[in-house]
Design an enzyme around this catalytic site. Structure first.
Site, PDB file in Angstrom:
ATOM      1  N   HIS A   1       4.500   9.575  64.588  1.00 51.47           N
ATOM      2  CA  HIS A   1       4.786   9.204  63.194  1.00 51.47           C
ATOM      3  C   HIS A   1       4.907  10.480  62.342  1.00 51.47           C
ATOM      4  CE1 HIS A   1       3.841   6.474  59.582  1.00 51.47           C
ATOM      5  NE2 HIS A   1       3.700   7.691  59.075  1.00 51.47           N
ATOM      6  N   GLU A   2       3.979  11.431  62.547  1.00 54.64           N
ATOM      7  CA  GLU A   2       3.973  12.651  61.727  1.00 54.64           C
ATOM      8  C   GLU A   2       5.138  13.579  62.092  1.00 54.64           C
ATOM      9  OE1 GLU A   2       2.176  12.516  59.226  1.00 54.64           O
ATOM     10  OE2 GLU A   2       0.817  10.940  59.882  1.00 54.64           O
TER      11      GLU A   2
ATOM     12  N   HIS B   1       8.098  12.471  60.375  1.00 56.72           N
ATOM     13  CA  HIS B   1       8.163  12.936  58.976  1.00 56.72           C
ATOM     14  C   HIS B   1       8.792  14.325  58.895  1.00 56.72           C
ATOM     15  CE1 HIS B   1       6.265   9.959  56.396  1.00 56.72           C
ATOM     16  NE2 HIS B   1       5.167   9.904  57.113  1.00 56.72           N
TER      17      HIS B   1
ATOM     18  N   GLN C   1       5.333  15.151  52.849  1.00 58.77           N
ATOM     19  CA  GLN C   1       4.757  14.061  52.034  1.00 58.77           C
ATOM     20  C   GLN C   1       4.094  14.598  50.758  1.00 58.77           C
ATOM     21  OE1 GLN C   1       2.758  12.169  55.653  1.00 58.77           O
ATOM     22  NE2 GLN C   1       3.226  10.381  54.409  1.00 58.77           N
TER      23      GLN C   1
ATOM     24  N   GLY D   1      -3.414  10.778  58.798  1.00 57.91           N
ATOM     25  CA  GLY D   1      -2.457  11.843  59.083  1.00 57.91           C
ATOM     26  C   GLY D   1      -1.674  12.164  57.826  1.00 57.91           C
TER      27      GLY D   1
ATOM     28  N   CYS E   1       1.930   3.932  56.183  1.00 57.78           N
ATOM     29  CA  CYS E   1       2.407   5.245  55.751  1.00 57.78           C
ATOM     30  C   CYS E   1       1.953   5.467  54.312  1.00 57.78           C
ATOM     31  CB  CYS E   1       3.933   5.306  55.848  1.00 57.78           C
ATOM     32  SG  CYS E   1       4.601   6.918  55.398  1.00 57.78           S
ATOM     33  N   LEU E   2       1.365   6.641  54.062  1.00 55.98           N
ATOM     34  CA  LEU E   2       0.891   6.924  52.707  1.00 55.98           C
ATOM     35  C   LEU E   2       2.055   7.047  51.727  1.00 55.98           C
ATOM     36  CD1 LEU E   2      -1.964   9.448  53.620  1.00 55.98           C
ATOM     37  CD2 LEU E   2      -2.167   7.014  53.039  1.00 55.98           C
TER      38      LEU E   2
HETATM   39  O1  K1U Z   1       1.731   9.867  57.703  1.00 56.71           O
HETATM   40  C1  K1U Z   1       1.185   9.038  56.996  1.00 56.71           C
HETATM   41  O2  K1U Z   1       1.808   8.456  56.117  1.00 56.71           O
HETATM   42  C2  K1U Z   1      -0.268   8.706  57.228  1.00 56.71           C
HETATM   43  C3  K1U Z   1      -0.478   7.434  58.001  1.00 56.71           C
HETATM   44  C4  K1U Z   1      -0.614   7.759  59.483  1.00 56.71           C
HETATM   45  C5  K1U Z   1      -0.462   6.627  60.445  1.00 56.71           C
HETATM   46  C6  K1U Z   1      -1.252   5.498  60.379  1.00 56.71           C
HETATM   47  C7  K1U Z   1      -1.113   4.490  61.308  1.00 56.71           C
HETATM   48  C8  K1U Z   1      -0.193   4.601  62.328  1.00 56.71           C
HETATM   49  C9  K1U Z   1       0.604   5.713  62.383  1.00 56.71           C
HETATM   50  C10 K1U Z   1       0.471   6.738  61.455  1.00 56.71           C
HETATM   51  C11 K1U Z   1      -1.742   6.779  57.459  1.00 56.71           C
HETATM   52  O3  K1U Z   1      -2.783   7.347  57.480  1.00 56.71           O
HETATM   53  S1  K1U Z   1      -1.626   5.174  56.803  1.00 56.71           S
HETATM   54  C12 K1U Z   1      -3.293   4.763  56.347  1.00 56.71           C
HETATM   55  C13 K1U Z   1      -4.179   4.433  57.515  1.00 56.71           C
HETATM   56  O4  K1U Z   1      -3.714   4.233  58.615  1.00 56.71           O
HETATM   57  C14 K1U Z   1      -5.656   4.344  57.322  1.00 56.71           C
HETATM   58  C15 K1U Z   1      -6.235   4.412  56.088  1.00 56.71           C
HETATM   59  C16 K1U Z   1      -7.618   4.328  55.979  1.00 56.71           C
HETATM   60  C17 K1U Z   1      -8.416   4.178  57.066  1.00 56.71           C
HETATM   61  C18 K1U Z   1      -7.842   4.090  58.316  1.00 56.71           C
HETATM   62  C19 K1U Z   1      -6.460   4.169  58.454  1.00 56.71           C
HETATM   63 ZN    ZN Z   2       3.851   8.321  57.034  1.00 57.52          ZN
END
Ligand code: K1U
Ligand code: ZN
Length: 175
Positions: free
Chosen positions: A136-137, A140, A51, A46, A94-95
């Protein structure tokens, strides 16, 4: 299409409340394309506009499995219209806070309202990972980070770690 830089904690812009999209024009379409490319490159599941430094209420997501073809989803002006009393707990990442993961409790099921890229309104239910990720999004878009849902002790510790790393990186660039 371009991969944009993802803002990292403690960047203050992550605390901005994003503005509603008034018109889905070429700029919004280009932003969505870049956000999807940025999310896939990270990789993540996401991404919200802020971001990548754009304070517009735009969210992209792809919950497809690694071996499946991409299933990109776009949410313009997403909002939760109903949340279940029942809660569930999922590990979140979270990225903007790389390599930090914590269990977060949120409503188990939510109803959402949003516009698609054609400006068509949708109202749908979400549960499981979809419910976790969209909450979560949407957080943000309101300047809220998942660390705001964990204990103050853990939150302060992670903020301190990322603030120290940002200062060290700045010092290195200046040297
Ligand atoms: O919003 C963001 O920072 C993105 C975030 C979204 C998220 C992940 C998990 C739970 C709630 C929200 C991410 O994508 S973190 C990375 C991640 O989950 C992932 C990365 C590679 C493969 C699979 C998952
Ligand atoms: Zn995030």
């Amino acid at each position: 299409m371009a991969v944009r830089e993802i803002l990292k904690l403690p960047d203050k812009r992550l605390r901005l409340v994003s503005q509603p999209v008034k018109k889905i024009d070429a700029d919004i379409r280009a932003l969505v394309d870049d956000m999807l490319e940025t999310m896939y490159a990270a990789p993540g599941i996401g991404l919200a506009g802020i971001q990548v430094g754009i304070d517009k209420r735009v969210v992209v997501m792809d919950l497809s499995k690694k071996e499946e073809t991409h299933k990109p989803q776009v949410f313009i002006n997403p909002e939760v219209t109903w949340a279940s009393e029942e809660k569930s707990s999922h590990e979140e990442g979270c990225l903007s806070i790389p390599e930090y993961y914590e269990e977060v409790e949120r409503p188990k099921e939510v109803k959402l309202r949003f516009l698609d890229l054609d400006g068509k309104a949708h109202e749908i239910s979400a549960n499981g990972l979809f419910a976790t990720c969209i909450q979560h999004e949407i957080d943000h878009t309101n300047g809220v980070l998942f660390i705001d849902h964990i204990s103050k002790l853990k939150r302060d510790r992670v903020i301190k770690k990322f603030t120290k790393a940002a200062k060290a990186a700045k010092k290195k660039v200046e040297a």
